[in-house]
Motif scaffolding. Structure first.
Motif, PDB file in Angstrom:
ATOM      1  N   ILE A   8       4.996 -26.792 -24.048  1.00 14.30           N
ATOM      2  CA  ILE A   8       5.159 -26.050 -25.300  1.00 14.30           C
ATOM      3  C   ILE A   8       6.639 -25.913 -25.687  1.00 14.30           C
ATOM      4  CG2 ILE A   8       3.071 -24.622 -25.222  1.00 14.30           C
ATOM      5  CD1 ILE A   8       6.085 -22.813 -24.215  1.00 14.30           C
ATOM      6  N   LYS A  61       6.408 -35.163 -17.174  1.00 15.70           N
ATOM      7  CA  LYS A  61       7.025 -33.963 -17.761  1.00 15.70           C
ATOM      8  C   LYS A  61       8.545 -34.162 -17.896  1.00 15.70           C
ATOM      9  CE  LYS A  61       8.320 -29.991 -19.090  1.00 15.70           C
ATOM     10  NZ  LYS A  61       8.193 -29.511 -20.435  1.00 15.70           N
ATOM     11  N   SER A  65       5.388 -24.909 -13.436  1.00 12.75           N
ATOM     12  CA  SER A  65       6.833 -24.959 -13.693  1.00 12.75           C
ATOM     13  C   SER A  65       7.283 -26.423 -13.708  1.00 12.75           C
ATOM     14  CB  SER A  65       7.596 -24.261 -12.568  1.00 12.75           C
ATOM     15  OG  SER A  65       7.070 -22.993 -12.329  1.00 12.75           O
ATOM     16  N   THR A  66       8.381 -26.700 -14.399  1.00 12.33           N
ATOM     17  CA  THR A  66       8.937 -28.054 -14.347  1.00 12.33           C
ATOM     18  C   THR A  66       9.656 -28.218 -13.011  1.00 12.33           C
ATOM     19  OG1 THR A  66       9.271 -27.893 -16.718  1.00 12.33           O
ATOM     20  CG2 THR A  66      10.398 -29.698 -15.587  1.00 12.33           C
ATOM     21  N   CYS A  99      15.689 -25.594 -20.263  1.00 13.64           N
ATOM     22  CA  CYS A  99      14.926 -26.751 -19.770  1.00 13.64           C
ATOM     23  C   CYS A  99      15.724 -28.041 -19.905  1.00 13.64           C
ATOM     24  CB  CYS A  99      13.604 -26.870 -20.513  1.00 13.64           C
ATOM     25  SG  CYS A  99      12.508 -25.494 -20.178  1.00 13.64           S
ATOM     26  N   LYS A 156      18.755 -28.519 -17.599  1.00 14.20           N
ATOM     27  CA  LYS A 156      18.644 -28.714 -16.147  1.00 14.20           C
ATOM     28  C   LYS A 156      17.754 -29.878 -15.712  1.00 14.20           C
ATOM     29  CE  LYS A 156      14.771 -25.508 -15.601  1.00 14.20           C
ATOM     30  NZ  LYS A 156      13.607 -26.377 -15.476  1.00 14.20           N
ATOM     31  N   GLY A 194       4.522 -18.399 -18.674  1.00 15.51           N
ATOM     32  CA  GLY A 194       3.354 -17.783 -18.046  1.00 15.51           C
ATOM     33  C   GLY A 194       2.592 -16.829 -18.943  1.00 15.51           C
ATOM     34  N   GLU A 235       3.748 -27.680 -18.287  1.00 15.09           N
ATOM     35  CA  GLU A 235       3.739 -27.026 -19.595  1.00 15.09           C
ATOM     36  C   GLU A 235       4.637 -27.820 -20.529  1.00 15.09           C
ATOM     37  OE1 GLU A 235       2.626 -25.573 -22.237  1.00 15.09           O
ATOM     38  OE2 GLU A 235       2.114 -23.832 -21.002  1.00 15.09           O
ATOM     39  N   ILE A 251       5.211 -14.097 -15.286  1.00 17.70           N
ATOM     40  CA  ILE A 251       4.789 -13.974 -16.696  1.00 17.70           C
ATOM     41  C   ILE A 251       6.008 -13.938 -17.622  1.00 17.70           C
ATOM     42  CG2 ILE A 251       2.425 -13.161 -16.615  1.00 17.70           C
ATOM     43  CD1 ILE A 251       3.494 -10.326 -16.356  1.00 17.70           C
ATOM     44  N   GLY A 252       6.697 -15.074 -17.632  1.00 15.75           N
ATOM     45  CA  GLY A 252       7.842 -15.251 -18.520  1.00 15.75           C
ATOM     46  C   GLY A 252       7.415 -16.015 -19.766  1.00 15.75           C
ATOM     47  N   ARG A 253       8.345 -16.783 -20.302  1.00 15.47           N
ATOM     48  CA  ARG A 253       8.121 -17.479 -21.577  1.00 15.47           C
ATOM     49  C   ARG A 253       6.972 -18.480 -21.496  1.00 15.47           C
ATOM     50  NH1 ARG A 253      12.077 -16.016 -25.766  1.00 15.47           N
ATOM     51  NH2 ARG A 253      13.521 -14.706 -24.634  1.00 15.47           N
ATOM     52  N   TYR A 313       0.238  -8.376  -5.565  1.00 16.83           N
ATOM     53  CA  TYR A 313      -0.230  -9.722  -5.202  1.00 16.83           C
ATOM     54  C   TYR A 313      -1.658  -9.759  -4.654  1.00 16.83           C
ATOM     55  CZ  TYR A 313       3.764 -12.776  -5.948  1.00 16.83           C
ATOM     56  OH  TYR A 313       4.737 -13.560  -6.534  1.00 16.83           O
TER      57      TYR A 313
HETATM   58  N1  LIG Z   1      10.652 -21.964 -21.602  1.00 16.57           N
HETATM   59  C1  LIG Z   1      10.084 -23.084 -22.014  1.00 16.57           C
HETATM   60  O1  LIG Z   1      10.034 -23.383 -23.208  1.00 16.57           O
HETATM   61  C2  LIG Z   1       9.461 -24.024 -21.004  1.00 16.57           C
HETATM   62  C3  LIG Z   1       8.658 -25.069 -21.471  1.00 16.57           C
HETATM   63  C4  LIG Z   1       8.070 -25.910 -20.551  1.00 16.57           C
HETATM   64  C5  LIG Z   1       8.305 -25.737 -19.200  1.00 16.57           C
HETATM   65  N2  LIG Z   1       9.112 -24.729 -18.776  1.00 16.57           N
HETATM   66  C6  LIG Z   1       9.284 -24.549 -17.329  1.00 16.57           C
HETATM   67  O2  LIG Z   1       8.425 -23.481 -16.947  1.00 16.57           O
HETATM   68  C7  LIG Z   1       9.026 -22.723 -15.884  1.00 16.57           C
HETATM   69  C8  LIG Z   1       9.157 -21.278 -16.299  1.00 16.57           C
HETATM   70  O3  LIG Z   1      10.024 -21.201 -17.399  1.00 16.57           O
HETATM   71  P1  LIG Z   1      10.189 -19.873 -18.236  1.00 16.57           P
HETATM   72  O4  LIG Z   1      11.024 -20.221 -19.414  1.00 16.57           O
HETATM   73  O5  LIG Z   1       8.864 -19.227 -18.463  1.00 16.57           O
HETATM   74  O6  LIG Z   1      11.024 -18.980 -17.222  1.00 16.57           O
HETATM   75  P2  LIG Z   1      11.101 -17.412 -17.179  1.00 16.57           P
HETATM   76  O7  LIG Z   1      12.314 -17.086 -16.403  1.00 16.57           O
HETATM   77  O8  LIG Z   1      10.931 -16.867 -18.574  1.00 16.57           O
HETATM   78  O9  LIG Z   1       9.802 -17.002 -16.337  1.00 16.57           O
HETATM   79  C9  LIG Z   1       9.715 -16.992 -14.962  1.00 16.57           C
HETATM   80  C10 LIG Z   1       9.221 -15.616 -14.572  1.00 16.57           C
HETATM   81  O10 LIG Z   1       8.873 -15.596 -13.206  1.00 16.57           O
HETATM   82  C11 LIG Z   1       9.232 -14.322 -12.686  1.00 16.57           C
HETATM   83  N3  LIG Z   1       9.260 -14.396 -11.218  1.00 16.57           N
HETATM   84  C12 LIG Z   1      10.203 -14.938 -10.420  1.00 16.57           C
HETATM   85  N4  LIG Z   1       9.850 -14.814  -9.125  1.00 16.57           N
HETATM   86  C13 LIG Z   1       8.643 -14.201  -9.109  1.00 16.57           C
HETATM   87  C14 LIG Z   1       7.753 -13.804  -8.082  1.00 16.57           C
HETATM   88  N5  LIG Z   1       8.038 -13.997  -6.789  1.00 16.57           N
HETATM   89  N6  LIG Z   1       6.599 -13.207  -8.446  1.00 16.57           N
HETATM   90  C15 LIG Z   1       6.287 -12.986  -9.727  1.00 16.57           C
HETATM   91  N7  LIG Z   1       7.088 -13.345 -10.752  1.00 16.57           N
HETATM   92  C16 LIG Z   1       8.252 -13.934 -10.442  1.00 16.57           C
HETATM   93  C17 LIG Z   1      10.557 -14.051 -13.341  1.00 16.57           C
HETATM   94  O11 LIG Z   1      10.873 -12.679 -13.277  1.00 16.57           O
HETATM   95  C18 LIG Z   1      10.273 -14.533 -14.770  1.00 16.57           C
HETATM   96  O12 LIG Z   1       9.722 -13.514 -15.563  1.00 16.57           O
HETATM   97  C19 LIG Z   1      10.349 -23.414 -15.582  1.00 16.57           C
HETATM   98  O13 LIG Z   1      10.139 -24.348 -14.569  1.00 16.57           O
HETATM   99  C20 LIG Z   1      10.671 -24.141 -16.881  1.00 16.57           C
HETATM  100  O14 LIG Z   1      11.498 -25.257 -16.665  1.00 16.57           O
HETATM  101  C21 LIG Z   1       9.684 -23.850 -19.649  1.00 16.57           C
END
Ligand SMILES: NC(=O)c1ccc[n+]([C@@H]2O[C@H](COP(=O)([O-])OP(=O)(O)OC[C@H]3O[C@@H](n4cnc5c(N)ncnc54)[C@H](O)[C@@H]3O)[C@@H](O)[C@H]2O)c1
Length: 458
Positions: free
Chosen positions: A197, A247, A162-163, A301, A304, A56, A195, A52-54, A113
Motif C-alpha cells: 500500500i 516486494k 514487514s518488508t 521504505c 532503506k 498493521g 504489504e 499496529i503502525g502505518r 501477548y
Molecule cells: N509505511 C508504509 O507505507 C509501508 C508500506 C509497505 C511496507 N512497509 C513495511 O511494513 C513494515 C512496517 O512499516 P510501518 O510503516 O507500519 O512501521 P511503523 O513503525 O509505523 O509500525 C511498526 C509498529 O510496530 C510496533 N512494534 C515494534 N516492536 C513491537 C513489538 N515487540 N510488539 C508490538 N509492536 C511492536 C512499533 O511500535 C510500531 O508501531 C516495515 O517493514 C515497512 O518497510 C511499510
C-alpha cells in the motif's frame, strides 16, 4: 431449514411456489444424506496483528470489517488506549470511520501477548529499519517472536508482512522451530505476504492490490491464502524468497525511476534548461515515453529497501547510485539557491515536511535535509505543513500565510495539494522583496525549479 419451517412457509406464504417447495425438500434430503455441505457457518477466524503502525493498523481494521476477530498488538499503552477509544494515531483516509465501527466489537488493541494463543493467524507488521551502517535490523522481529513464544501453538499460521531482506522468512522459520513442539511445515505454518500500500490510501489499496502469498512450503502457502482471500482480491501464490524479492523489486523499480528523473533534472540544469519542459517534450504523444518528473524521493521504505539487497550482494550498484542521486537533491537545490542569491541572515520557509503529498509521515523526509543545508547557509528556517503535528517541537507555523511573512526564500519540500492553490498576490504582499522560489515539484506551475516570486503572473 427444517420440515416445520417448510410447512410454515407453505401455510403462511401463499406465494411460496410448488417449485420452491420441491427445491427445499430436495435440499433437505441431500443435507440429511450429507451430500450437500452443512448449512452451519464455520467459526470466524481470529487474527493477531503484531505492530499496529502505518501498515498493521489499516490491515487489522480491514480484517475486522470482514468479520474476523482481530487483536492489534502494540507496545505503547497510551496509543493503545487512544485507538480503543476510536482515535487514529495517524492520517489514513477512511480509517477513523472504520475504527469506530469495529473497535471493541471485532477489533481490540492491546499490549497483552497472551491473546495470541486464541488466534488462527499471527501477522507481523513490525518495523524493519537499517542501522547507521546501512545494515538491516531484525531486532523488532526477534523481540516480538521472543515475546510470543510461550503463546504460539500448533496449527497456527504466522505471516511476515514487514518488508525484509531476502531469506529473512527462513530466519524466522529457524526461530520458530526453536519453540518446543513447533515444526514449521508440519504442525505450524509460515509465509511471507508483503504489504504494497501507499500510506494515506491503505484502505482503498488493500481492497484492490493483488496479494502475494509466499509460503516456506506448500502447506504454508495454502494456509496463508485462507486469510488473504478474505480481502476479496486476487492472491498470487509463490514461495517466500520470490515474494521477498518481488516486494523489494516493486519498491526499487520506483526508486530507480525517480533517481533517473532527478538525474535528468541535474543534467538539464547544467545546460540551463528547464526539466519540466524537457519531460513534456519527451512524453507528449509518445507512447514509449513515460519519463517521471523530479521530486524529493524519500520515506522510510524507499530509503532503506535497497540496502536490504546490498547488505548481502555488493553488486547492486543501480540501487546505490539511485540512493546517492535521490539523497543529494536537497543539496543540489540549496547550491542553486546560493548561486542565485545571497542567503546569509535571510529567511527561508519550507512548505511541506511529510515525505510525500497528503500524508502526515515525516520519517526519512528530505525536507529535513534541506532545512539542515539552509541553516548551514546561516538562514533562519520556518516550517509549514498542513498535516504534520508539531510533536517534536520542530517549530511548525500552523498558518501558511503567517509562515511566508518576510520570507526571502520559499522552498517547496512536499507537493501537498494546498500549495497549488495558494493566494499568490497575497503571498507577494507578505514576503520580502526579491523573494526566490525553489519549487522542484512545480506546485506553483511556473515550470521552473528556481525563479523570483515576482515572475509568477497568477
Ligand atoms: N509505511 C508504509 O507505507 C509501508 C508500506 C509497505 C511496507 N512497509 C513495511 O511494513 C513494515 C512496517 O512499516 P510501518 O510503516 O507500519 O512501521 P511503523 O513503525 O509505523 O509500525 C511498526 C509498529 O510496530 C510496533 N512494534 C515494534 N516492536 C513491537 C513489538 N515487540 N510488539 C508490538 N509492536 C511492536 C512499533 O511500535 C510500531 O508501531 C516495515 O517493514 C515497512 O518497510 C511499510
Amino acid at each position: 431449514m427444517t420440515i416445520i419451517d417448510l410447512l410454515d412457509l407453505v401455510v403462511n406464504k401463499p406465494r411460496f411456489s410448488c417449485f420452491s417447495l420441491m427445491y427445499h425438500l430436495i435440499s433437505l434430503y441431500l443435507v440429511k444424506k450429507n451430500v450437500l455441505a452443512s448449512t452451519r457457518r464455520p467459526r470466524k477466524k481470529s487474527v493477531a496483528v503484531v505492530g499496529i503502525g502505518r501498515v498493521g493498523l489499516p490491515l487489522a481494521l480491514i480484517l475486522a470489517s470482514k468479520g474476523l476477530t482481530v487483536y492489534g498488538l502494540g507496545r505503547d499503552k497510551e496509543k493503545i488506549t487512544k485507538i480503543n477509544d476510536g482515535v487514529m494515531p495517524f492520517l489514513e483516509k477512511g480509517a477513523p470511520t472504520l475504527l469506530r465501527q469495529v473497535r471493541k466489537k471485532r477489533f481490540f488493541a492491546t499490549t497483552d501477548y497472551s491473546v495470541i494463543s486464541s488466534c488462527d493467524f499471527i501477522v507481523l507488521t513490525l518495523g524493519t529499519p537499517i542501522d547507521e551502517n546501512m545494515n538491516p535490523v531484525f531486532s523488532q522481529i526477534e523481540k516480538a517472536i521472543g515475546e510470543m513464544k510461550r503463546y504460539i501453538r500448533k496449527e497456527q499460521t504466522l505471516i511476515l508482512r514487514s518488508t525484509v531482506s531476502p531469506r529473512t522468512t527462513r530466519y524466522v522459520k529457524s526461530l520458530l522451530n526453536d519453540v518446543e513442539g513447533i515444526k514449521v511445515g508440519h504442525n505450524f505454518f509460515l509465509a511471507f505476504c508483503p504489504e504494497r500500500i501507499a500510506e494515506g490510501r491503505a484502505l482503498e489499496e488493500i481492497a484492490t492490490i493483488p496479494q502475494m502469498v509466499g509460503g516456506v512450503d506448500e502447506k504454508s502457502t495454502i494456509k496463508a491464502k485462507e486469510l488473504f482471500r478474505l480481502l476479496g482480491v486476487d492472491t498470487i501464490l509463490t514461495d517466500d524468497i520470490s515474494a521477498e524479492l518481488a516486494k523489494l523489486f516493486t519498491n526499487m523499480y520506483r526508486y530507480i525511476n525517480f533517481a533517473m528523473a532527478n538525474e535528468f533534472m541535474v543534467l538539464a540544469d547544467y545546460y540551463q534548461r528547464d526539466i519540466h519542459t524537457i519531460v513534456q517534450l519527451v512524453n507528449y504523444g509518445y507512447t514509449r515515453g513515460g519519463v517521471s518528473l523530479p521530486g524529493f524521493t524519500a520515506g522510510p521504505c524507499l530509503f532503506k529497501d535497497g540496502f536490504f539487497m546490498i547488505s548481502e550482494l555488493p553488486f547492486a550498484d543501480l540501487f546505490l547510485t539511485s540512493w546517492k542521486i535521490n539523497e543529494s537533491v536537497p543539496l543540489f537545490l540549496v547550491k542553486k539557491l546560493r548561486d542565485a542569491t545571497d542567503l546569509v541572515n535571510k529567511k527561508a520557509v519550507i512548505l511541506g515536511l511529510a515525505f510525500k503529498a497528503e500524508i502526515d509521515d515525516v520519517r526519512a523526509s528530505l525536507s529535513f535535509k534541506a532545512k539542515k543545508a539552509l541553516l548551514r547557509e546561516r538562514m533562519t528556517v520556518i516550517l509549514h505543513d498542513p498535516y504534520v503535528k508539531d510533536t517534536q517541537g520542530q517549530g511548525l507555523v500552523p498558518d501558511v500565510y503567517d509562515a511566508v511573512k518576510h520570507a526571502d526564500v520559499i522552498f517547496v519540500g512536499t507537493n501537498h495539494k494546498m500549495y497549488s492553490s495558494l493566494d499568490i498576490p497575497r503571498i507577494k504582499r507578505l514576503v520580502n522583496k526579491n523573494c526566490m522560489v525553489c519549487d522542484i515539484w512545480n506546485v506553483f506551475g511556473s515550470g521552473k525549479i528556481l525563479f523570483p516570486l515576482e515572475e509568477l503572473t497568477h
